[in-house]
Write a protein that holds these residues in place. Structure first.
Motif, PDB file in Angstrom:
ATOM      1  N   UNK A  26       0.557  -1.007   0.258  1.00  0.00           N
ATOM      2  CA  UNK A  26      -0.155  -0.309  -0.375  1.00  0.00           C
ATOM      3  C   UNK A  26       0.951   1.142  -0.009  1.00  0.00           C
ATOM      4  N   UNK A  27       0.201   2.226  -0.384  1.00  0.00           N
ATOM      5  CA  UNK A  27       1.442   4.056  -0.499  1.00  0.00           C
ATOM      6  C   UNK A  27       0.775   4.441   0.807  1.00  0.00           C
ATOM      7  N   UNK A  28       1.358   5.421   1.616  1.00  0.00           N
ATOM      8  CA  UNK A  28       1.812   6.048   2.745  1.00  0.00           C
ATOM      9  C   UNK A  28       1.567   7.391   2.323  1.00  0.00           C
ATOM     10  N   UNK A  29       0.897   8.271   1.888  1.00  0.00           N
ATOM     11  CA  UNK A  29       1.241   9.589   1.536  1.00  0.00           C
ATOM     12  C   UNK A  29       1.724  10.463   2.536  1.00  0.00           C
ATOM     13  N   UNK A  30       3.441  11.399   2.367  1.00  0.00           N
ATOM     14  CA  UNK A  30       3.504  12.037   3.592  1.00  0.00           C
ATOM     15  C   UNK A  30       3.557  13.628   3.047  1.00  0.00           C
ATOM     16  N   UNK A  31       2.819  13.997   1.778  1.00  0.00           N
ATOM     17  CA  UNK A  31       1.781  14.903   2.028  1.00  0.00           C
ATOM     18  C   UNK A  31       0.363  14.713   1.777  1.00  0.00           C
ATOM     19  N   UNK A  32      -0.981  15.594   1.625  1.00  0.00           N
ATOM     20  CA  UNK A  32      -2.567  15.477   1.365  1.00  0.00           C
ATOM     21  C   UNK A  32      -2.311  15.189   0.188  1.00  0.00           C
ATOM     22  N   UNK A  33      -3.077  14.121  -0.112  1.00  0.00           N
ATOM     23  CA  UNK A  33      -4.110  13.719  -1.794  1.00  0.00           C
ATOM     24  C   UNK A  33      -4.809  14.935  -2.488  1.00  0.00           C
ATOM     25  N   UNK A  34      -3.939  15.631  -3.785  1.00  0.00           N
ATOM     26  CA  UNK A  34      -5.070  16.831  -4.416  1.00  0.00           C
ATOM     27  C   UNK A  34      -6.187  16.036  -4.582  1.00  0.00           C
ATOM     28  N   UNK A  35      -6.564  14.936  -4.600  1.00  0.00           N
ATOM     29  CA  UNK A  35      -8.636  14.658  -4.096  1.00  0.00           C
ATOM     30  C   UNK A  35      -8.813  14.637  -2.957  1.00  0.00           C
ATOM     31  N   UNK A  36      -8.640  14.988  -2.012  1.00  0.00           N
ATOM     32  CA  UNK A  36      -8.812  15.323  -1.056  1.00  0.00           C
ATOM     33  C   UNK A  36      -8.885  13.843   0.387  1.00  0.00           C
ATOM     34  N   UNK A 106       9.599  14.549  15.403  1.00  0.00           N
ATOM     35  CA  UNK A 106      10.502  14.333  13.970  1.00  0.00           C
ATOM     36  C   UNK A 106      11.012  15.084  12.748  1.00  0.00           C
ATOM     37  N   UNK A 107      11.635  14.692  11.870  1.00  0.00           N
ATOM     38  CA  UNK A 107      11.903  15.310  10.334  1.00  0.00           C
ATOM     39  C   UNK A 107      10.264  16.716  10.283  1.00  0.00           C
ATOM     40  N   UNK A 108       9.105  16.259  10.795  1.00  0.00           N
ATOM     41  CA  UNK A 108       8.013  17.222  10.158  1.00  0.00           C
ATOM     42  C   UNK A 108       7.015  17.175  11.326  1.00  0.00           C
ATOM     43  N   UNK A 109       7.216  16.071  12.012  1.00  0.00           N
ATOM     44  CA  UNK A 109       5.758  16.630  13.341  1.00  0.00           C
ATOM     45  C   UNK A 109       6.208  17.216  14.952  1.00  0.00           C
ATOM     46  N   UNK A 165       1.442  16.458  11.692  1.00  0.00           N
ATOM     47  CA  UNK A 165       3.038  16.404  10.986  1.00  0.00           C
ATOM     48  C   UNK A 165       2.657  17.936  10.058  1.00  0.00           C
ATOM     49  N   UNK A 166       3.765  17.697   9.353  1.00  0.00           N
ATOM     50  CA  UNK A 166       3.034  19.589   8.890  1.00  0.00           C
ATOM     51  C   UNK A 166       3.199  18.609   6.948  1.00  0.00           C
ATOM     52  N   UNK A 167       2.220  18.899   6.705  1.00  0.00           N
ATOM     53  CA  UNK A 167       2.366  18.823   5.162  1.00  0.00           C
ATOM     54  C   UNK A 167       2.476  20.213   4.035  1.00  0.00           C
ATOM     55  N   UNK A 168       3.388  19.718   3.331  1.00  0.00           N
ATOM     56  CA  UNK A 168       3.858  20.698   2.122  1.00  0.00           C
ATOM     57  C   UNK A 168       2.329  21.177   1.397  1.00  0.00           C
ATOM     58  N   UNK A 239       3.903   3.286   7.835  1.00  0.00           N
ATOM     59  CA  UNK A 239       4.392   4.291   7.839  1.00  0.00           C
ATOM     60  C   UNK A 239       6.131   4.500   6.150  1.00  0.00           C
ATOM     61  N   UNK A 240       5.966   5.470   5.750  1.00  0.00           N
ATOM     62  CA  UNK A 240       7.192   5.741   4.938  1.00  0.00           C
ATOM     63  C   UNK A 240       8.326   5.089   5.384  1.00  0.00           C
ATOM     64  N   UNK A 241       8.860   5.230   7.026  1.00  0.00           N
ATOM     65  CA  UNK A 241       9.905   5.714   7.091  1.00  0.00           C
ATOM     66  C   UNK A 241      10.079   5.028   8.760  1.00  0.00           C
ATOM     67  N   UNK A 242      11.139   4.489   9.191  1.00  0.00           N
ATOM     68  CA  UNK A 242      10.671   4.765  11.067  1.00  0.00           C
ATOM     69  C   UNK A 242      10.899   5.460  11.678  1.00  0.00           C
ATOM     70  N   UNK A 243      11.378   6.639  11.521  1.00  0.00           N
ATOM     71  CA  UNK A 243      11.028   7.703  11.081  1.00  0.00           C
ATOM     72  C   UNK A 243       9.461   8.275  12.028  1.00  0.00           C
ATOM     73  N   UNK A 244       9.242   7.718  10.485  1.00  0.00           N
ATOM     74  CA  UNK A 244       7.874   8.358  11.324  1.00  0.00           C
ATOM     75  C   UNK A 244       6.808   7.403  10.925  1.00  0.00           C
ATOM     76  N   UNK A 245       7.061   6.255  12.018  1.00  0.00           N
ATOM     77  CA  UNK A 245       6.185   6.086  13.052  1.00  0.00           C
ATOM     78  C   UNK A 245       5.964   6.469  14.431  1.00  0.00           C
ATOM     79  N   UNK A 246       4.851   6.723  14.595  1.00  0.00           N
ATOM     80  CA  UNK A 246       4.263   8.123  15.989  1.00  0.00           C
ATOM     81  C   UNK A 246       4.324   7.310  16.706  1.00  0.00           C
ATOM     82  N   UNK A 247       4.068   7.968  17.972  1.00  0.00           N
ATOM     83  CA  UNK A 247       3.532   7.529  19.259  1.00  0.00           C
ATOM     84  C   UNK A 247       4.207   5.135  19.391  1.00  0.00           C
ATOM     85  N   UNK A 248       5.004   5.812  18.979  1.00  0.00           N
ATOM     86  CA  UNK A 248       5.945   3.994  19.211  1.00  0.00           C
ATOM     87  C   UNK A 248       6.507   3.713  21.068  1.00  0.00           C
TER      88      UNK A 248
END
Length: 343
Positions: A26-36, A106-109, A165-168, A239-248
């Motif tokens: 499956x895919x995990x978006x790090x940015x919000x989808x254009x479709x909402x 982390x880098x974006x949260x 999490x901050x989304x572009x 998640x995308x990467x190990x760093x993205x795993x929140x509340x681990x």
């Protein structure tokens, strides 16, 4: 003592990965989808009713006066001996809450702690429910609205913690990440979700992606904070990467305390070389292996994540009040619509 008392900064540092061995998809978006997403739909619906209310970022004397009004608005409704609740819903309106503390997770949260109107107040949220945040960009016609599920315990006094999490290109997440302690934000609630009570189901499964973990964590806290609740819980967290795993750290603590009732399966799209957990995306084979079978009685599957994940696993909601059609992997595995809830 509760496992979920308000955590210190160290509690947000990641613990070592819990090792598993299934392949995934499956895919995990790090940015919000254009479709909402289902959250975007909620924002649009709420904006219709709340637009045009003026500027919602406050500083200086105006903020102080608004804060005083917020306190009076809440406390006037409290009877002697009653637990003070900040958010009571109904016609209460917005509370202007001061940002007290910011922690880089982390880098974006970031974790943002907002003070409630009084130190002995609890949030007033129930499980499961969320809050709605609001601010109005300069020269914008409408306010920006975004729901969040606090990660602080419902019994915590004096504050709520948000994990953001901050989304572009995401106006609310960018705004919140730019806030500094002492500034204020308008918040209201609670926004009711799935009403939980002890032992409502024998076994629940939580399929989450990214910050979709926050409503799942609210459910997990409620279950394992209550000694009378014997519900079995399975979590699949992508998640995308190990760093993205929140509340681990928090999740690992619960699993170590309740190994017979709580199991967590972590999935990384881009794992490090030493990663021994699941790799790729959440797929049909993994869910078929770890989720309670659809033929079992008294089960519930909860799903929350970015639009791509929702489409793959269950289909997205149509609106906050419309769960929409059940599609995707869960339908293929034989689950019925009444066995699935989409946050």
């Amino acid at each position: 003592m509760s496992l979920f008392v308000a955590s210190t900064r160290s509690a947000f540092r990641a613990a070592a990965p819990i090792k598993r061995s299934f392949q995934t998809r499956r895919s995990y978006a790090t940015e919000p989808s254009k479709g909402g997403s289902s959250s975007t739909i909620l924002l649009g619906a709420a904006a219709v009713g709340l637009a045009g209310a003026g500027a919602y970022f406050f500083s200086g004397a105006g903020a102080a006066k608004k804060a005083e009004a917020s306190v009076k608005q809440v406390t006037e409704k409290i009877t002697p001996g009653e637990i003070k609740k900040a958010f009571v819903g109904g016609d209460q309106g917005w509370l202007s809450l001061k940002l007290e503390e910011v922690e880089l997770v982390n880098h974006n949260t970031k974790r943002l702690r907002f003070r409630l109107p009084e130190d002995d107040m609890v949030s007033g949220l129930h499980v499961a429910s969320a809050i709605l945040t609001k601010f109005k960009p300069i020269d914008a016609e409408k306010a920006v609205l975004r729901p969040y599920t606090p990660i602080s315990d419902e019994s915590a006094q004096g504050y709520i913690d948000l994990l953001v999490k901050k989304y572009e290109g995401g106006p609310m997440s960018t705004y919140l990440h730019d806030m500094a302690p002492g500034q204020r934000l308008d918040i209201k609630g609670p926004l009711p979700k799935y009403p939980w009570e002890a032992n409502k189901h024998k076994h629940i499964a939580l399929v989450a992606g990214g910050t979709g973990i926050t409503p799942m964590y609210q459910l997990i806290r409620a279950i394992f904070n209550n000694p009378d609740d014997k519900t079995k819980v399975t979590l699949v967290f992508g998640n995308v990467s190990e760093e993205d795993v929140l509340l681990k750290h928090e999740l690992a603590t619960i699993e170590n305390h309740y190994p017979q009732r709580f199991r967590a399966f972590y999935v990384l799209d881009n794992p490090p070389k030493e990663w021994a957990g699941h790799k790729g995306y959440i797929n049909k084979d993994l869910l078929k292996t770890v989720l309670p079978e659809p033929k079992n009685e008294d089960i519930k599957i909860f799903v929350c994540g970015p639009p791509g994940m929702m489409n793959s696993i269950s289909g997205n909601k149509k609106s906050p009040r419309d769960q929409g059609e059940l599609t995707g992997i869960l339908k293929e595995l034989g689950y019925s619509p009444d066995q699935v809830y989409k946050f």
